[in-house]
Design a protein around this motif. Structure first.
Motif, PDB file in Angstrom:
ATOM      1  N   GLU A   1       0.802  -1.226   0.000  1.00  0.00           N
ATOM      2  CA  GLU A   1       0.000   0.000   0.000  1.00  0.00           C
ATOM      3  C   GLU A   1       0.840   1.285   0.000  1.00  0.00           C
ATOM      4  O   GLU A   1       0.745   2.102  -0.913  1.00  0.00           O
ATOM      5  N   GLU A   2       1.684   1.462   1.001  1.00  0.00           N
ATOM      6  CA  GLU A   2       2.280   2.768   1.266  1.00  0.00           C
ATOM      7  C   GLU A   2       3.218   3.243   0.154  1.00  0.00           C
ATOM      8  O   GLU A   2       3.194   4.424  -0.220  1.00  0.00           O
ATOM      9  N   ALA A   3       4.061   2.365  -0.382  1.00  0.00           N
ATOM     10  CA  ALA A   3       5.055   2.787  -1.375  1.00  0.00           C
ATOM     11  C   ALA A   3       4.394   3.368  -2.618  1.00  0.00           C
ATOM     12  O   ALA A   3       4.819   4.413  -3.133  1.00  0.00           O
ATOM     13  N   GLU A   4       3.341   2.713  -3.102  1.00  0.00           N
ATOM     14  CA  GLU A   4       2.688   3.214  -4.312  1.00  0.00           C
ATOM     15  C   GLU A   4       1.965   4.531  -4.042  1.00  0.00           C
ATOM     16  O   GLU A   4       1.892   5.391  -4.920  1.00  0.00           O
ATOM     17  N   LYS A   5       1.451   4.713  -2.831  1.00  0.00           N
ATOM     18  CA  LYS A   5       0.835   5.997  -2.486  1.00  0.00           C
ATOM     19  C   LYS A   5       1.860   7.130  -2.562  1.00  0.00           C
ATOM     20  O   LYS A   5       1.518   8.270  -2.874  1.00  0.00           O
ATOM     21  N   LYS A   6       3.116   6.794  -2.249  1.00  0.00           N
ATOM     22  CA  LYS A   6       4.172   7.805  -2.254  1.00  0.00           C
ATOM     23  C   LYS A   6       4.788   7.970  -3.645  1.00  0.00           C
ATOM     24  O   LYS A   6       5.742   8.723  -3.813  1.00  0.00           O
ATOM     25  N   GLY A   7       4.274   7.224  -4.639  1.00  0.00           N
ATOM     26  CA  GLY A   7       4.762   7.403  -6.004  1.00  0.00           C
ATOM     27  C   GLY A   7       5.763   6.375  -6.480  1.00  0.00           C
ATOM     28  O   GLY A   7       6.273   6.466  -7.604  1.00  0.00           O
ATOM     29  N   PHE A   8       6.090   5.369  -5.665  1.00  0.00           N
ATOM     30  CA  PHE A   8       7.025   4.324  -6.079  1.00  0.00           C
ATOM     31  C   PHE A   8       6.290   3.265  -6.900  1.00  0.00           C
ATOM     32  O   PHE A   8       5.110   2.989  -6.661  1.00  0.00           O
ATOM     33  N   LYS A   9       7.005   2.649  -7.820  1.00  0.00           N
ATOM     34  CA  LYS A   9       6.440   1.545  -8.595  1.00  0.00           C
ATOM     35  C   LYS A   9       7.200   0.273  -8.246  1.00  0.00           C
ATOM     36  O   LYS A   9       8.412   0.194  -8.456  1.00  0.00           O
TER      37      LYS A   9
END
Length: 846
Positions: free
Chosen positions: A303-311
């Motif tokens: 969840e958190e990484a993709e919310k921060k823009g990471f793929k």
């Protein structure tokens, strides 16, 4: 707060590995007391790490699980081949979840799986000769394909230890990439990209940039070319050092949001290439070294990484999308690694790297240990090559191919192997010799497992383990007629001085810890005889790595004394050479049990040997009987203390049965006669005397266990609850604390067993039994050991509810399906899960 200005790719790699711990003679991990309350360290770390990662939880604000996620679908990972073998045998559900995680990742990552292979038994490759390196790589690649059902793209090098030659061998073996530490890079320069195909080659004349101080840009891959052929290469990823160290040793693994923010600090907007942030750690960090670390990884990657823009990505997918634009040279010399700043000194000398130890301790012992193991490898390789050339078309190709037989020990597997590798049609004796040669080589390589040098003293369990492998290799060499290699080996090993004065040196460690671990066929037969005497189950198709066929048997009993004599045929599962034995075991009450074993030379020998012992036994002359057995069998008998720890505990439990029954009867009588008397002390405001309290509390615990054991009978659940609560209320009234642990253990085992059964066979009757156990625990206000059961249940529940709710949507008249859905949801609530999403889904289709 740093803000991402473009897509930044992220992968976290877990190196999941445990040292091989199996006894070389039995291929079983023995009881390890320092791992209690678990059987051994593999078992302990499975519960703390491998299972939680295979079944990781996303929880709500109250700590209730909302979803069960397979972290092996999220992480890039490798799992050591020897650990996978153990998991397959001992934790099959976790093993299958690991494989499933890779399969799911292939669909999500453009056809690239998260899993990569590992060099077979964690040998430091730069310190091995080229032949060993190739075998270790080939075994690792084959094992991976056999288990994961696909070719590996990359491979994990133990301790990331690499030299230029090691990388060239990886190139020659077709490996696409590996992962190194930033400090292992020496210099980089741009690649020259040719034509429309985009083929990259070394850019001759381009200036090299020095990155030898760990300054390489780890957000991109690099290409390492074979020194003799610039058309062949391997791609290298250098993990982000500071982030990886903080993940392993800092505090970012306690908070996913903090972790994500830390990741963002690595991003640099001015970089023109698509950045890859990759963190690497021992997989055991996620749950074992750091409790609940797996949940942070789950929340971060799910969840958190993709919310921060990471793929999220993995190495194979990223490499396909963004091939290297730079060439790299790694540091030259003997080799480098991620865990030793001195190169590979940690595995051969007193370099200063160590874990733990006392003041003034050193690691000078590493050099003679390395020299002893290299001596062993050289001597055994010469024996192998000399003897195997008459048996195999190519002895070294046969060793490389032996992994096929390691993974399939069946008779059919053996015949297929010999069909491919044998120089001619081998006789049964030649096949045994060939297998012994291969096993000798396998154990010689296991003796080079890196863990033997990693820690602080030669007396450590990891070093003792590799010495046991060396011992088994020497034993097989001796059976093949190699002569005395043990004494020169120990001569070198004696130069390894222990930091502990009570252990002396390597030779003393060998005598104290290695030689006693040897397991002869006679010892295996003695274990069978003890089990037979005490009427314990014998698994004949796999009894301490042997198949067992019972022969003649004769038993006589006089009072509490028993004499059991018989014959048995033992066939080792790895070296299938049938051997016949005769045994005699004599029990004199609970005071003496002695077992004698010897090889059987003829069928008539059994009847000749049992005449005198039986005569003495019938005359009740125990001393004459034992003297007769010693003359007939020769040597000393096997005693209870000679049994493996688990067997010893089991036999002592049986032997003490009558004592425990007598104790129970005596205690029960005391309890019934004096239970009301304890009120006197309570009314007087005085504590119950300790000697009375102990008896009463033990007896109440036994009574509680008897009551809850009725869950397996037709006794009504209401009566079980009523009787249990009444007994606990009585204890409270008398100021006593019953011993409830046996009851908790019983209920926990039943809960785990029934939920695992439910996992395979969904059944309303099982659901009812599980609800009763949980209901009883709630009524009695006790906490069960239910973590394993919870994980298994929720994995089952997620799949079962999805399928059943969808089926119910199509056929709303199916009342039995509705009842099962409701029962699973109800059970989930009782186990502490947030089942709201499934309740809503069911309501939507009802």
């Amino acid at each position: 707060m740093t803000k991402l200005t473009k897509t930044v790719y992220l992968t976290i790699h877990g190196h999941f590995y445990q040292p091989p711990r199996e006894n070389p003679w039995t291929e079983r991990v023995e009881l390890q007391p320092d791992a209690r309350p678990f059987h051994d360290w593999n078992d302990r770390i499975t519960i703390q790490c491998y299972q939680p990662n295979a079944m990781a939880r996303i929880v709500d604000s109250e700590g209730k699980a909302l979803e069960m996620v397979n972290n092996f679908r999220l992480l890039s990972f490798n799992v050591g081949a020897t650990l996978l073998s153990w998991l397959e045998r001992n934790s099959p559900i976790v093993y299958l979840r690991i494989l499933e995680g890779d399969r799911l990742s292939i669909k999500e990552r453009s056809g690239h799986g998260n899993a990569i292979a590992q060099v077979y038994n964690h040998m430091i490759l730069p310190l091995a000769n080229e032949r060993e390196q190739r075998t270790q790589i080939r075994w690792g690649i084959f094992e991976f394909k056999k288990r994961f059902g696909r070719d590996t793209e990359g491979i994990w090098l133990p301790e990331t230890a690499a030299s230029e030659r090691t990388l060239e061998i990886l190139i020659e073996e077709g490996v696409k990439f590996t992962i190194l530490a930033p400090e292992q890079a020496e210099k980089i320069r741009p690649l020259q990209v040719e034509g429309a195909s985009g083929t990259a080659k070394p850019k001759e004349g381009a200036a090299w940039e020095d990155v030898s101080q760990g300054t390489i840009d780890s957000t991109r891959p690099y290409r390492f070319f074979h020194t003799k052929d610039s058309h062949r290469w391997i791609d290298l990823f250098f993990f982000h050092g500071p982030l990886s160290r903080e993940m392993s040793f800092g505090d970012i693994l306690f908070d996913a949001k903090k972790f994500a923010e830390k990741l963002k600090t690595v991003h640099e907007a001015e970089r023109s290439h698509p950045e890859l942030i990759d963190c690497v750690s021992d997989g055991e960090t996620f749950g074992h070294h750091k409790a609940f670390g797996e949940r942070v990884i789950t929340f971060l990657l799910h969840e958190e990484a993709e919310k921060k823009g990471f793929k999220r990505t993995n190495y194979g997918e990223y490499l396909e999308k963004f091939p290297p634009q730079f060439e790299v040279k790694i540091k030259s010399g003997e080799g480098t690694s991620w865990s030793c700043p001195h190169g590979v000194g940690r595995w051969k000398e007193n370099c200063g790297c160590h874990t733990g130890g006392g003041e003034g301790w050193d690691q000078k012992w590493r050099t003679p240990l390395r020299e002893a193991v290299r001596f062993l490898e050289k001597e055994l390789a010469e024996i192998y090559e000399r003897e195997a050339k008459n048996l195999f078309q190519d002895p070294w190709a046969a060793r490389d191919g032996y992994i096929e037989l390691i993974l399939d020990r069946s008779p059919e597997g053996r015949e297929k192997f010999f069909g491919r590798q044998a120089a001619h049609s081998l006789s049964p004796e030649e096949k045994i010799k060939a297998l012994k040669l291969l096993e000798m080589e396998r154990f010689a390589m296991l003796a080079e497992t890196s863990c033997g040098w990693f820690f602080n003293d030669i007396s450590g369990i990891e070093t003792v383990q590799i010495l046991r492998y060396a011992c088994r290799a020497l034993e097989i060499a001796r059976e093949l007629g190699a002569g005395d290699l043990e004494n020169p080996f120990l001569g070198i090993l004696s130069g390894a001085k222990s930091n502990r004065s009570d252990f002396g040196d390597g030779k003393a460690v060998w005598e104290k810890f290695v030689k006693p671990a040897r397991v002869s066929f006679e010892k295996v037969v003695s274990h069978y005889a003890f089990r037979k005497l005490f009427e314990l189950e014998v698994t004949k198709d796999d009894f301490y790595n042997s198949e067992l066929e019972e022969g003649e048997i004769e038993q006589e009993t006089v009072g509490e004394n028993v004499l059991l004599m018989g014959t048995v045929c033992l066939t080792h599962k790895t070296l299938p050479e049938p051997q016949d034995f005769i045994y005699a075991i004599y029990q004199e009450g609970v005071s003496r049990v002695e077992c004698f074993v010897k090889k059987l030379t003829s069928r008539s020998e059994f009847h000749k040997m049992n005449v005198a012992p039986l005569s003495h036994f019938r005359k009740k002359d125990g001393d004459a009987l034992l003297a007769s057995l010693k003359r007939s069998f020769g040597g000393e008998p096997f005693l209870i203390r000679d049994l493996f720890p688990e067997e010893r505990e089991r036999i002592l439990w049986v032997l003490s049965r009558k004592m425990r029954e007598d104790l129970y009867q005596t205690t029960a009588r005391f309890y019934e006669e004096n239970r009301s008397g304890t009120v006197l002390f309570r009314e007087a405001g005085s504590p119950v005397p300790e000697e009375f309290r102990g008896i009463m509390e033990w007896m109440m615990g036994e009574r509680l266990l008897e009551i809850v054991e009725k869950l397996e009978t037709r006794t009504s659940f209401e009566n079980i609850v009523k009787d249990s609560k009444a007994l606990l209320a009585e204890a409270q009234a008398r100021g006593l604390n019953p011993r409830v642990q046996p009851m908790i253990e019983f209920l926990s085992v039943k809960l785990n067993h029934w939920i695992e059964k439910l996992f395979h066979e969904p059944d309303p009757g099982l659901v009812q039994k599980i609800e009763q156990v949980l209901g009883l625990a709630k009524e009695l206000r006790i906490e069960l050991h239910d973590r394993i059961a919870q994980d298994l249940f929720f994995v089952f529940a997620q799949k079962a509810l999805r399928e059943r709710i969808e089926s119910y949507r199509k056929d709303a008249d199916d009342g039995s399906r509705l009842q099962m859905i409701q029962a699973i949801i109800r059970l989930g609530r009782q186990l502490g899960f947030n089942m709201k999403q499934y309740e809503n889904q069911l309501a939507a289709v009802s």
